[in-house]
Write an enzyme that holds these catalytic residues in place. Sequence first.
Site, PDB file in Angstrom:
ATOM      1  CD  GLU A  91      -5.322 -65.245  22.598  1.00  0.00           C
ATOM      2  OE1 GLU A  91      -5.923 -66.262  22.241  1.00  0.00           O
ATOM      3  OE2 GLU A  91      -4.226 -64.890  22.086  1.00  0.00           O
ATOM      4  NE  ARG A 122      -5.640 -67.907  10.465  1.00  0.00           N
ATOM      5  CZ  ARG A 122      -4.827 -67.822  11.507  1.00  0.00           C
ATOM      6  NH1 ARG A 122      -4.408 -68.894  12.132  1.00  0.00           N
ATOM      7  NH2 ARG A 122      -4.432 -66.632  11.934  1.00  0.00           N
ATOM      8  CB  CYS A 180      -2.816 -67.087  25.702  1.00  0.00           C
ATOM      9  SG  CYS A 180      -1.821 -66.028  24.630  1.00  0.00           S
ATOM     10  CD1 TRP A 236       3.150 -65.549  40.092  1.00  0.00           C
ATOM     11  CD2 TRP A 236       2.058 -64.252  38.633  1.00  0.00           C
ATOM     12  NE1 TRP A 236       3.888 -64.423  39.911  1.00  0.00           N
ATOM     13  CE2 TRP A 236       3.248 -63.600  39.034  1.00  0.00           C
ATOM     14  CE3 TRP A 236       1.217 -63.626  37.738  1.00  0.00           C
ATOM     15  CZ2 TRP A 236       3.599 -62.351  38.536  1.00  0.00           C
ATOM     16  CZ3 TRP A 236       1.584 -62.392  37.248  1.00  0.00           C
ATOM     17  CH2 TRP A 236       2.764 -61.767  37.645  1.00  0.00           C
TER      18      TRP A 236
END
Length: 139
Positions: free
Chosen positions: A58, A84, A93, A129
């Site tokens: 990512e 998977r 992430c 952030w």
Amino acid sequence: MNPQPHPVDEELVEAAARVARTRCRGDEHTMAAAGRARDGRIVTAVNAYHFTGGPCAELVLIGAAAAQGVYDLRTIVAVGDRDRGIVPPCGRCRQVLLDYFPGAEVIVNRDGRPLAVPVPDLLPDGYVWADHQLDGGQD
């Protein structure tokens, strides 16, 4: 949290799965990610595993998208190698996706079926952030 189901971008899931099947080999590259831009383009990437903490697929996807002029990913999915299937983003992430693309959706596998959920639902009460948001973010 019990998000409402959103339609899943099957073409995006298949793009990530195709990259996982054809480009993930050995221990260095074990995950593929795909993101759909606002304009419909699909960008793909693979992780760069390293014992020092190499970047997840990512995170590589964010850089690859920027290198192609894509700064607004709308939907993101990660798929593991060796069939998977869809793999949810790790905590790091999730935080980065919240900071870069708070309006995006991430495709996860819930109760055996793919489900597109808003990034904030993956990180409830997440840290914002603020410095990143001061410049208006990336458009």
